[in-house]
Design an enzyme around this catalytic site. Sequence first.
Site, PDB file in Angstrom:
ATOM      1  N   THR A   1       1.652   3.477   2.102  1.00  0.00           N
ATOM      2  CA  THR A   1       2.443   3.830   3.283  1.00  0.00           C
ATOM      3  C   THR A   1       3.704   2.991   3.417  1.00  0.00           C
ATOM      4  OG1 THR A   1       1.258   2.263   4.713  1.00  0.00           O
ATOM      5  CG2 THR A   1       0.352   4.495   4.523  1.00  0.00           C
ATOM      6  N   LYS A   2       3.900   1.993   2.537  1.00  0.00           N
ATOM      7  CA  LYS A   2       5.027   1.082   2.670  1.00  0.00           C
ATOM      8  C   LYS A   2       6.217   1.555   1.838  1.00  0.00           C
ATOM      9  CE  LYS A   2       2.186  -1.470   5.048  1.00  0.00           C
ATOM     10  NZ  LYS A   2       0.903  -0.798   4.777  1.00  0.00           N
ATOM     11  N   PRO A   3       7.453   1.188   2.255  1.00  0.00           N
ATOM     12  CA  PRO A   3       8.632   1.588   1.476  1.00  0.00           C
ATOM     13  C   PRO A   3       8.628   1.062   0.044  1.00  0.00           C
ATOM     14  CG  PRO A   3       9.287   0.904   3.675  1.00  0.00           C
ATOM     15  CD  PRO A   3       7.828   0.564   3.541  1.00  0.00           C
ATOM     16  N   PHE A   4       7.987  -0.088  -0.180  1.00  0.00           N
ATOM     17  CA  PHE A   4       7.793  -0.595  -1.541  1.00  0.00           C
ATOM     18  C   PHE A   4       6.300  -0.645  -1.809  1.00  0.00           C
ATOM     19  CE2 PHE A   4       7.330  -4.562  -4.272  1.00  0.00           C
ATOM     20  CZ  PHE A   4       7.502  -3.865  -5.458  1.00  0.00           C
TER      21      PHE A   4
ATOM     22  N   SER B   1       0.837  -1.200   0.000  1.00  0.00           N
ATOM     23  CA  SER B   1       0.000   0.000   0.000  1.00  0.00           C
ATOM     24  C   SER B   1       0.878   1.258   0.000  1.00  0.00           C
ATOM     25  CB  SER B   1      -0.917  -0.007   1.226  1.00  0.00           C
ATOM     26  OG  SER B   1      -0.177   0.269   2.401  1.00  0.00           O
TER      27      SER B   1
END
Length: 398
Positions: free
Chosen positions: A197-200, A195
């Site tokens: 908000t994730k680094p990937f 999603s």
Amino acid sequence: MGMEKPAVLGGAPAFATALPFTRPTTSADARVTSAIAGILASGTLTKGSELRRLEEAISRFLGVEHAVVTSSGTTGLMLTMRCLGLSGDVILPSFTFMASGHAARWNGLDPVFADIDPQTFVLSPESAAEVSTSRTSLVMGVHTFGVPCDVEELEQTAARHAVPLILDSAHGFGGVYPDGSMIGSKSTAEVFSLSPTKPFTCGEGGLITTGDADLARELKIAREYGNPGDFDSLFIGLNGRLPEMSAALGLHNLPGVPGYIEQRRQVAEHYRANLHDVAGITFQHIPEGARSTYKDFVILIDPDLFGVDRDTVAAALRGENIDTRRYFDPPLHLQTAYRRWADTSGPLPVTETVAARVLALPMFSQMTPDQVDGVCDAMRRIGAYAADLSVHATVGRA
């Protein structure tokens, strides 16, 4: 006092405009727009070559045998539990995002909440072992805020009951276990969120990694409604597909993940260096050899030592135009949807203490040292005027 008052007491805010809690870790260039244009021109918006390429690239990146991409991390958890054919109890931490518990309940599993480690905030293997019973059908660890849980110890509990261990790795893509292996390479399956908000990120999406070829094959059928291709559904699945444009974005972002994680580590170290000497503030412990993704940067606020409680600090930071989160408060066992299972889990003293004190500060890969300094200066001003803020908070609640 020699230090400017916090904004809620009349001082100037630390930031003239809002500092966001997070920002998507992605970029746009001609390659992305060209890929999207090609997808639109092809007429294949789902179940195409971009998805296959993304799964192959992720497998190489993580060094895993099988990667199955889904529409969300929650969908990935739901399908993994469905394909494992589970019934009974699932042991999981209460200190986690609601999706961890929701996936279990969607599969008819009864949550049994275990406590967390007071230093790392991940599932305590000792607590998990204590609450396990003959009804235990699954153990689920969570890599909280990107810090890996103790997989080896949790595997012992799972093995004792001859049940699978799966890992909610929603926060963990790009992280490393203490033994140097990539998060994604252990247990029966690991499930990630992709999603914003994730680094990937793929914009939205999820990912399941596993070394079990049969499970991977069944998961790919499960994300197609349980349809193996002949429209004679083998079991009750659902639509868990990731669109081609999201897959293209993921392919664009994947090579940058190591750099994004390093940027977040530097932001975290800057926070730690600025706040390590502030009474009443402590940090999440990262096991030696492990690498956190720093999906979030969290602090614990001891109200007796800092002078005010976490909620007062969060309100004061809002006045400074600084956005924060109170992850995970309330924890699952205190949420309305899960209260019927709270009594079956026993006391969770560490979970409740951490949930009442934890505060996630702004964290994103593009965050600058000046922005970190601004947040830390605001924290120091709040601490310096703690007594006045206590009075202000009491009046505000009256």
